[in-house]
Design an enzyme around this catalytic site. Sequence first.
Site, PDB file in Angstrom:
ATOM      1  N   ASP A 195      15.753 -14.982 -14.368  1.00 15.28           N
ATOM      2  CA  ASP A 195      14.398 -15.120 -14.889  1.00 15.28           C
ATOM      3  C   ASP A 195      13.521 -15.870 -13.887  1.00 15.28           C
ATOM      4  O   ASP A 195      13.850 -16.974 -13.452  1.00 15.28           O
ATOM      5  CB  ASP A 195      14.456 -15.885 -16.218  1.00 15.28           C
ATOM      6  N   GLU A 198      13.951 -10.917 -11.663  1.00 21.29           N
ATOM      7  CA  GLU A 198      12.815 -10.634 -12.547  1.00 21.29           C
ATOM      8  C   GLU A 198      11.606 -11.359 -11.968  1.00 21.29           C
ATOM      9  O   GLU A 198      11.245 -12.451 -12.379  1.00 21.29           O
ATOM     10  CB  GLU A 198      13.113 -11.100 -13.975  1.00 21.29           C
TER      11      GLU A 198
END
Length: 669
Positions: free
Chosen positions: A385, A414
């Site tokens: 993330d 990401e």
Amino acid sequence: MRMSATVGIGRIPVRDVQPVVEYGRRPAKAVTGETFEVTATVFREGHDAVAANVVLKDPEGRPGPWTPMRELAPGSDRWGATVTPGAPGNWTYRVEAWSDPVATWRHAARIKVPAGIDAGLVLEEGSELYRRAAAGVPKDSGRDVLLAAATALLDDTLPVATRLAAALTPQVDAVLARHPLRDLVTSSDPLPLLVERERALYGAWYEFFPRSEGTPHTPHGTFRTAARRLPAIAAMGFDVVYLPPIHPIGTTHRKGRNNTLSATGDDVGVPWAIGSPEGGHDSIHPALGTLDDFDHFVTEAARHGLEIALDFALQCSPDHPWVHKHPEWFHHRPDGTIAHAENPPKKYQDIYPIAFDADPDGLATETVRILRHWMDHGVRIFRVDNPHTKPVAFWERVIADINGTDPDVIFLAEAFTRPAMMATLAQIGFQQSYTYFTWRNTKQELTEYLEELSGEAAAYMRPNFFANTPDILHAYLQHGGRPAFEVRAVLAATLSPTWGIYSGYELCENTPLREGSEEYLDSEKYQLKPRDWTRAAREGTTIAPLVTRLNTIRREHPALHRLRNLRFHHTDNDALIAYSKRVGSDVVLVVANLDPHRTQEATISLDMPQLGLDWHDSVPVHDELTGRTYHWGRANYVRLEPGRAPAHVFHVRRPSAAAAPQNGGSGAS
């Protein structure tokens, strides 16, 4: 044969070898069995002929058979060859160039001998060259063929034309192709090549929240109840199940429904607000079950042919054990408080970001420990993330540590951010990357972006085309309805070797939080979201059959497993886009309607050589979505109507492979 050391320019210049990443300081990437092109500029002084080849060296340091290169365009001095590495590991490749005396002699002999210019001397020179070449040919590989040609060149009982012809036969050509006479061999510096497992490039991902897979009596799902969803995911043809964070969620500043700042006692919180008195990144949220339950989930996934990808978000809720155990890992303001995370215009009051510079060694050690903990429980893929909000050097260190012992572990970045950061994250170790695909919706946008991704960037960056995410509901989907969901699925599944959807995409969920927002109303990030899959299938309100068909097509066609083979074709209507992929004899051609509201038609002008065909060919094309077959040539009429067919996904067949095709182009589909 004398090998020249590469000092300075080299005796035969070998320039601009591609692919190359960061001037060769970092490896180019491929997966096992992936074919890619190596190119270089090769030339020499004067008019003598040159030639070149590529040499791959495997992880054990063993050179493979060299691959001959060809000049890509006459007079360009740009040479290329395709190579295919095998096993995973750290390979190298280099380009060898050399002076080709046989080709030089042949060119001169074809001019001088027929013209009677020093014919005897020219043929004698040729005989000497052929004897030199024969000395380097194994006895059982055609040495006698070259010696016979050398003898014929000196046979003055024969006409000079016959003597020359004896040196230019197909048999002689075949031997010289296998065993050329190479003078002044000059090698480029070796370049690194990292070969990884197939899943690093190819796969279909499905994201869902286990906590939403509960029962009417117990709404909060567990790993045991979520495992019941796995057969349906596998049946749709997915390869990877991606789970948002599964750890304890903090209560301090917990977000309520729709990102409200005042949570009630029933609000479940945001999974990315990791950490509570029950544990941190190496713990499981008690409501999801135990570590044994997670192990059961992983085992069930594997039984259905699914890998687990686990979200790794390096951040904390204010309740994470790290806050008290490692205060040096956080940014403290002058009043002693810790600043919450922000990604303007978004604010995350329930999350503390990490400060990396006070104790980088401690953070790296703990990160590796956590990753290895989940690896020990069957996780081999991590979706990281927001890696772009952490130091690049940190990720380089962590990934090198993990992949140094476990090269099969895959990291997905990401990172929706600036191109330089995205490219660098890919170059320092991330196997895959999120992309701007969500925001590329027109023909021009898609063409330009995919040509970038499938061009030089493909040497280090592998895209993962998620059609939606829990954070991103693009206006195209909000306003385009089911046809928009259908065509975006087709595009994602056929443009990129790796694609994915977030749960609910198949139900065409498209209500935004507010007009102009890309957030979902009643977002699953903040609440449970049970879905009635059975009812949707019964009432036909799901596009799961299309998703299933797309994944089936992908598995049946190796051409869709690759990225560098993408080629676009001309359409005279920008609402329609056409592109193809080819691997060997497998050719897939896609024509898609980018307008989800209106029927569009166009003439598709195919670049036939890109399909492995001649310009005048007419071949059967079988639509893998509808089962219909047409005959297509260079120019073809297409009409696509939203709600009936989002696209054609054609298998371009050889004429003998299809029976009774319909003549002409496609009608309304």
